[in-house]
Design a protein around this motif. Structure first.
Motif, PDB file in Angstrom:
ATOM      1  N   PHE A  81       0.846  -1.193   0.000  1.00 28.98           N
ATOM      2  CA  PHE A  81       0.000   0.000   0.000  1.00 28.98           C
ATOM      3  C   PHE A  81       0.877   1.237   0.000  1.00 28.98           C
ATOM      4  O   PHE A  81       2.076   1.171   0.274  1.00 28.98           O
ATOM      5  CB  PHE A  81      -1.006  -0.017   1.159  1.00 28.98           C
ATOM      6  CG  PHE A  81      -0.411   0.095   2.531  1.00 28.98           C
ATOM      7  CD1 PHE A  81      -0.068   1.326   3.048  1.00 28.98           C
ATOM      8  CD2 PHE A  81      -0.208  -1.030   3.311  1.00 28.98           C
ATOM      9  CE1 PHE A  81       0.469   1.450   4.325  1.00 28.98           C
ATOM     10  CE2 PHE A  81       0.328  -0.923   4.588  1.00 28.98           C
ATOM     11  CZ  PHE A  81       0.672   0.317   5.083  1.00 28.98           C
ATOM     12  N   TYR A  82       0.325   2.391  -0.325  1.00 32.01           N
ATOM     13  CA  TYR A  82       1.108   3.617  -0.238  1.00 32.01           C
ATOM     14  C   TYR A  82       0.412   4.706   0.579  1.00 32.01           C
ATOM     15  O   TYR A  82       1.014   5.290   1.460  1.00 32.01           O
ATOM     16  CB  TYR A  82       1.462   4.173  -1.629  1.00 32.01           C
ATOM     17  CG  TYR A  82       2.381   5.380  -1.519  1.00 32.01           C
ATOM     18  CD1 TYR A  82       3.726   5.216  -1.196  1.00 32.01           C
ATOM     19  CD2 TYR A  82       1.903   6.683  -1.660  1.00 32.01           C
ATOM     20  CE1 TYR A  82       4.571   6.296  -1.019  1.00 32.01           C
ATOM     21  CE2 TYR A  82       2.746   7.779  -1.489  1.00 32.01           C
ATOM     22  CZ  TYR A  82       4.083   7.581  -1.172  1.00 32.01           C
ATOM     23  OH  TYR A  82       4.909   8.660  -0.985  1.00 32.01           O
ATOM     24  N   CYS A  83      -0.859   4.977   0.269  1.00 30.65           N
ATOM     25  CA  CYS A  83      -1.519   6.117   0.930  1.00 30.65           C
ATOM     26  C   CYS A  83      -2.425   5.680   2.076  1.00 30.65           C
ATOM     27  O   CYS A  83      -2.680   6.449   2.990  1.00 30.65           O
ATOM     28  CB  CYS A  83      -2.328   6.918  -0.088  1.00 30.65           C
ATOM     29  SG  CYS A  83      -3.851   6.097  -0.619  1.00 30.65           S
ATOM     30  N   ALA A  84      -2.938   4.462   2.004  1.00 33.93           N
ATOM     31  CA  ALA A  84      -3.822   3.884   3.029  1.00 33.93           C
ATOM     32  C   ALA A  84      -5.137   4.631   3.223  1.00 33.93           C
ATOM     33  O   ALA A  84      -5.828   4.403   4.206  1.00 33.93           O
ATOM     34  CB  ALA A  84      -3.098   3.707   4.363  1.00 33.93           C
ATOM     35  N   GLY A  90      -7.198   5.328   0.240  1.00 35.65           N
ATOM     36  CA  GLY A  90      -8.031   5.196  -0.951  1.00 35.65           C
ATOM     37  C   GLY A  90      -7.694   6.099  -2.124  1.00 35.65           C
ATOM     38  O   GLY A  90      -8.473   6.196  -3.059  1.00 35.65           O
ATOM     39  N   ASN A  91      -6.526   6.737  -2.092  1.00 34.87           N
ATOM     40  CA  ASN A  91      -6.201   7.665  -3.186  1.00 34.87           C
ATOM     41  C   ASN A  91      -5.466   7.041  -4.359  1.00 34.87           C
ATOM     42  O   ASN A  91      -5.589   7.519  -5.476  1.00 34.87           O
ATOM     43  CB  ASN A  91      -5.296   8.796  -2.676  1.00 34.87           C
ATOM     44  CG  ASN A  91      -6.051   9.794  -1.833  1.00 34.87           C
ATOM     45  OD1 ASN A  91      -7.267   9.851  -1.879  1.00 34.87           O
ATOM     46  ND2 ASN A  91      -5.325  10.581  -1.066  1.00 34.87           N
ATOM     47  N   CYS A  92      -4.617   6.020  -4.116  1.00 35.56           N
ATOM     48  CA  CYS A  92      -3.597   5.697  -5.118  1.00 35.56           C
ATOM     49  C   CYS A  92      -3.756   4.335  -5.801  1.00 35.56           C
ATOM     50  O   CYS A  92      -3.102   4.085  -6.806  1.00 35.56           O
ATOM     51  CB  CYS A  92      -2.216   5.766  -4.477  1.00 35.56           C
ATOM     52  SG  CYS A  92      -1.891   4.426  -3.327  1.00 35.56           S
ATOM     53  N   SER A  93      -4.562   3.436  -5.252  1.00 32.17           N
ATOM     54  CA  SER A  93      -4.775   2.103  -5.815  1.00 32.17           C
ATOM     55  C   SER A  93      -3.551   1.187  -5.780  1.00 32.17           C
ATOM     56  O   SER A  93      -3.525   0.165  -6.469  1.00 32.17           O
ATOM     57  CB  SER A  93      -5.307   2.173  -7.250  1.00 32.17           C
ATOM     58  OG  SER A  93      -6.578   2.778  -7.240  1.00 32.17           O
ATOM     59  N   ALA A  94      -2.533   1.530  -5.006  1.00 36.16           N
ATOM     60  CA  ALA A  94      -1.367   0.653  -4.899  1.00 36.16           C
ATOM     61  C   ALA A  94      -1.716  -0.641  -4.165  1.00 36.16           C
ATOM     62  O   ALA A  94      -1.006  -1.633  -4.286  1.00 36.16           O
ATOM     63  CB  ALA A  94      -0.230   1.366  -4.163  1.00 36.16           C
ATOM     64  N   CYS A  95      -2.800  -0.633  -3.421  1.00 32.24           N
ATOM     65  CA  CYS A  95      -3.139  -1.758  -2.544  1.00 32.24           C
ATOM     66  C   CYS A  95      -4.151  -2.707  -3.170  1.00 32.24           C
ATOM     67  O   CYS A  95      -4.751  -3.511  -2.468  1.00 32.24           O
ATOM     68  CB  CYS A  95      -3.714  -1.216  -1.243  1.00 32.24           C
ATOM     69  SG  CYS A  95      -5.227  -0.272  -1.544  1.00 32.24           S
ATOM     70  N   ARG A 154      -9.599  -1.861  -3.511  1.00 33.03           N
ATOM     71  CA  ARG A 154      -8.624  -1.110  -2.701  1.00 33.03           C
ATOM     72  C   ARG A 154      -8.731  -1.623  -1.260  1.00 33.03           C
ATOM     73  O   ARG A 154      -9.654  -1.292  -0.534  1.00 33.03           O
ATOM     74  CB  ARG A 154      -8.919   0.391  -2.757  1.00 33.03           C
ATOM     75  CG  ARG A 154      -8.600   1.033  -4.107  1.00 33.03           C
ATOM     76  CD  ARG A 154      -9.137   2.434  -4.184  1.00 33.03           C
ATOM     77  NE  ARG A 154     -10.571   2.417  -3.905  1.00 33.03           N
ATOM     78  CZ  ARG A 154     -11.286   3.505  -3.620  1.00 33.03           C
ATOM     79  NH1 ARG A 154     -10.733   4.685  -3.590  1.00 33.03           N
ATOM     80  NH2 ARG A 154     -12.560   3.402  -3.383  1.00 33.03           N
ATOM     81  N   CYS A 172      -7.040  -0.984   1.302  1.00 30.93           N
ATOM     82  CA  CYS A 172      -6.775  -0.073   2.421  1.00 30.93           C
ATOM     83  C   CYS A 172      -8.038   0.612   2.891  1.00 30.93           C
ATOM     84  O   CYS A 172      -8.044   1.239   3.942  1.00 30.93           O
ATOM     85  CB  CYS A 172      -5.721   0.958   2.044  1.00 30.93           C
ATOM     86  SG  CYS A 172      -6.322   2.238   0.926  1.00 30.93           S
TER      87      CYS A 172
END
Ligand code: FES
Lengths: 360, 101
Positions: B58-61, B63-68, B79, B81
């Motif tokens: 994850f990156y932002c935790a 809900g902004n970035c979709s890395a998770c 998402r 996170c």
């Protein structure tokens, strides 16, 4: 299609205050937030706020969220809350589309306050995508909302207020901080925070940046190096730091996609975090009836976000015929509060940024 | 790794539940996100990137970035996170884009 007087997008400090303000002016407000819980990023702030009494100075962030939610509740007849709601689009004709409970819906408000906040910036260096490298706010959410430690030993990148505060909070949670580094030659955050951290034995290295992250599946260590006075890295100054968590705290940028979609005029303003929407003193954008408040209108502090929310909500209501009985006094007071929050040398860059967004 | 003692916060945990990560049973608490529950269990790699198959966390935790993004109960690109973990949930590492339908 659902009709309302004012739609507020985002239930953080700015959005909550905009909803309270609009509802207290007599308008019917629809408040939408993507999370289960309202309060935005206030719910993870365990530190006491600065500012003045009116913005709840000396109260912890998560307690401020509760205070605002109680206030919101006083106007519950005028406010409809939609949580777990993702706003998908904001169209030129003022229609908002949302996704809620896996259903697609349309809303047509008379005026809109966009209070979507900001997102954390990333930093470019080799392997910056390794798991273990997180935004500082993400780490704060993980530990302060869910009670989970991000890891054992943290390298904090960025010595602004967020970097300093999150470092302190990590130590409160029992996590070791290897170091705090910042590319700038000076510490950006308040010195009270910095000295508190230094006294706890954490080095704060200015003029340092990340050269690369190392790790196979996850972060295992990081190489940092020193910068000269022109911000160029100096060969031979590399240090490898053992760390399983790197926190990136290099600023925020406004979450302005909806405003861009609605074709509000934007401008690149580094002082306010990047692409920023143009507005007038009522916080109305170049698209009539679309207002902004909080970090999406330029990245600042939660204290100013709340005041902006009150002001934007007040003006958005007045615009469509709901003039608060103390409209003039309130408006003047909010403008004064904002001026005082932005006064002095600390507010200098904010003031110069704001000069550039004004005038639509 | 969960925080045991905290000078300011008191973590009121929900009911203990179980879910599955890539077939392994993991315990979690009601009211926490999938990403938080996985992190507490020591799982940091949530997916693999599209072209180079690099590990993703994850990156932002928020809900902004979709890395998770992960596959949750068969649905890709969730998402994790901002999605609450639930009893019996089947969570899988997402490889690339995931199947949409
Ligand atoms: S980590 Fe950014 S959306 Fe989940």
């Amino acid at each position: 299609m659902k009709h309302v007087d004012i739609a507020v997008i985002g239930g953080g400090p700015a959005g909550l205050c905009a909803a309270i303000s609009g509802a207290s002016s007599g308008a019917k407000v629809l408040l939408m937030d993507r999370s289960e819980k309202l309060g935005g990023q206030l719910i993870k702030q365990t530190h006491m706020f600065f500012g003045s009494e009116k913005q709840y100075a000396s109260v912890r962030g998560f307690d401020i969220a509760d205070i605002l939610l109680d206030k919101l509740n006083e106007y519950k007849d005028n406010i409809e809350i939609m949580n777990n709601t993702n706003v998908l689009g904001l169209y030129e004709d003022g229609v908002i589309t949302i996704e809620r409970n896996e259903k697609y819906e349309k809303i047509k408000p008379k005026s809109i306050v966009v209070a979507t906040g900001a997102s954390e910036k990333v930093l470019a260096f080799p392997n910056n995508d390794l798991p273990g490298i997180y935004g500082a706010g993400a780490v704060q959410t993980l530990m302060n909302v869910y009670g989970v430690k991000p890891g054992k030993r943290v390298l904090m990148v960025g010595a602004g207020n967020i970097g300093l505060i999150v470092s302190y909070q990590l130590m409160q949670a029992g996590v070791e901080i290897a170091a705090i580094i910042d590319a700038s030659p000076t510490i950006g955050g308040y010195l009270v925070h910095a000295s508190k951290i230094r006294r706890m034995g954490v080095p704060i290295l200015t003029s340092h940046t990340v050269k690369e992250a190392i790790g196979r599946d996850c972060l295992e260590s990081a190489v940092i190096w020193k910068l000269d006075e022109n911000w160029n890295p100096i060969d031979g100054t590399e240090q490898e730091i053992e760390t399983d968590v790197m926190c990136i705290s290099v600023g925020l940028s406004p979450l302005s996609e909806l405003l861009q979609q609605a074709e509000c005029k934007m401008k690149y303003i580094p002082e306010l975090g990047g692409q920023t929407v143009l507005r007038n003193e009522n916080y109305e954008t170049s698209v009539e009836g679309i207002y902004v408040a909080g970090d999406v209108s330029g990245v600042e502090e939660a204290s100013s976000a709340m005041v902006e929310g009150y002001l934007a909500g007040l003006c958005a209501a007045q615009k469509i015929g709901f003039k608060h009985k103390n409209y003039n006094e309130l408006k003047e007071d909010y403008i004064k509060q904002l001026e005082s929050l932005r006064s002095g040398p600390i507010g200098h860059h904010i003031r110069s940024g704001i000069e550039k967004v004004m005038g639509v | 790794m969960r925080i045991q003692n905290h000078p300011i916060l008191n973590f009121e945990k929900g009911e203990e539940i179980k879910f599955y990560f890539d077939g392994k049973q993991i315990s979690a608490f009601k009211g926490e996100t999938i990403a938080a529950a996985l992190h507490a269990a020591g799982v940091k790699v949530l997916g693999k990137s599209l072209f180079k198959h690099r590990p993703r966390g994850f990156y932002c935790a928020i809900g902004n970035c979709s890395a998770c993004s992960m596959v949750v109960n068969g649905e890709a690109n969730v998402r994790t996170c901002v999605t609450m973990v639930q009893e019996g949930m089947i969570v899988e590492t997402q490889k690339g884009k995931g199947e949409i339908l």
